[in-house]
Design a protein around this motif. Sequence first.
Motif, mmCIF file in Angstrom:
data_model
loop_
_atom_site.group_PDB
_atom_site.id
_atom_site.type_symbol
_atom_site.label_atom_id
_atom_site.label_comp_id
_atom_site.label_asym_id
_atom_site.label_seq_id
_atom_site.Cartn_x
_atom_site.Cartn_y
_atom_site.Cartn_z
ATOM 1 N N GLU A 65 12.134 -39.848 34.398
ATOM 2 C CA GLU A 65 11.643 -40.645 33.218
ATOM 3 C C GLU A 65 12.442 -41.956 33.139
ATOM 4 O OE1 GLU A 65 9.404 -38.981 31.405
ATOM 5 O OE2 GLU A 65 9.552 -36.796 31.959
ATOM 6 N N ASN B 251 8.239 -42.822 23.802
ATOM 7 C CA ASN B 251 7.038 -41.953 24.585
ATOM 8 C C ASN B 251 7.701 -40.477 25.071
ATOM 9 O OD1 ASN B 251 5.160 -43.900 23.852
ATOM 10 N ND2 ASN B 251 5.645 -44.646 25.989
ATOM 11 N N LEU B 252 8.955 -40.460 24.955
ATOM 12 C CA LEU B 252 9.725 -39.050 25.309
ATOM 13 C C LEU B 252 9.291 -37.882 24.370
ATOM 14 C CD1 LEU B 252 13.283 -40.226 26.085
ATOM 15 C CD2 LEU B 252 11.419 -39.631 27.802
ATOM 16 N N THR B 253 9.297 -36.930 24.832
ATOM 17 C CA THR B 253 9.184 -35.479 24.049
ATOM 18 C C THR B 253 10.473 -35.292 23.261
ATOM 19 O OG1 THR B 253 9.926 -34.197 25.611
ATOM 20 C CG2 THR B 253 7.482 -34.543 25.569
ATOM 21 N N ILE B 254 10.456 -34.518 22.121
ATOM 22 C CA ILE B 254 11.648 -34.212 21.424
ATOM 23 C C ILE B 254 12.657 -33.566 22.538
ATOM 24 C CG2 ILE B 254 12.696 -32.521 19.725
ATOM 25 C CD1 ILE B 254 9.972 -32.490 18.386
ATOM 26 N N GLY C 25 13.009 -34.489 25.368
ATOM 27 C CA GLY C 25 13.434 -35.647 26.410
ATOM 28 C C GLY C 25 14.424 -36.740 25.404
ATOM 29 N N ARG C 26 14.211 -36.705 24.229
ATOM 30 C CA ARG C 26 14.896 -37.506 23.457
ATOM 31 C C ARG C 26 16.387 -36.744 23.266
ATOM 32 N NH1 ARG C 26 11.603 -40.470 18.817
ATOM 33 N NH2 ARG C 26 9.751 -41.090 20.089
ATOM 34 N N GLU D 92 12.641 -24.754 26.593
ATOM 35 C CA GLU D 92 13.372 -25.962 26.675
ATOM 36 C C GLU D 92 14.997 -25.731 26.586
ATOM 37 O OE1 GLU D 92 10.105 -28.847 24.857
ATOM 38 O OE2 GLU D 92 11.319 -27.976 23.621
#
Length: 254
Positions: free
Chosen positions: A127, A134-137, A139-140, A169
């Motif tokens: 990423e 544009n990251l998912t939660i 990813g953030r 996750e």
Amino acid sequence: MLEASGLTKTFGGLTAVENASLRVPPGAIVGLIGPNGAGKTTLFAMLSGFLKPDAGRVVFRGRDVTGLPPHEICRLGMARTFQIVQPFGAQTVRENVAVGAHLRHRGRAEALARAERVARQVGLGDELDKLAMNLTIAGRKRLELARALATGPALLLLDEVLAGLNPQEITEVIPVIRAIAAGQDGAAGVTVLMIEHVMQAVMNLAERVYVLANGRIIADGAPADITSNRAVIEAYLGQGTAERLRRAQGAVRI
């Protein structure tokens, strides 16, 4: 590594934290748990310099850092994440992580190289060129972890890094935290103090747990001791959760 004694913080007539003391030895993963509004984030803020305590003392790596500003404490080797993640949305993952890396790497190329290594360490290697917005939660959350880790800390304060994640996750992030603490690919291990409500994760990761309720430390000890502590059960866990956690003790670690 870290020793806090008698920390107290009052806002107006409300005492958010009262006479709180804790100790984090080098190389450990230590948990800080408690109900919402217990004062956990306020305690973190005093440890990391974002709030000056009204009373008490913070000693980090043998040095009294009480009241020092956050950037000085960070330079000494203590970094923290925040419960509410606020990345620079219009910048890439690589650029976001480089913000932390610039603490110890003045050159742009060095900071970006450090950012890439850390991003891969937390599972964001694919990423790197994606915009943070544009990251998912999940990813953030990993990005927040990477930015703090990029500063090169000896101690990492994690404020609910698993909050908002689904069970899959959470299962994927737990080994990342464990690997950061243990050290990998030639990197030294990082001591961890974590605030967390995902109790199974705390019990799997932490060697010692402190419990904060109504601004006071009401218990501390090994996870197995905490799940059997009557005061902790009444103030936070509840009988059902405590029993489930006790049954899980000794099971295969996540």
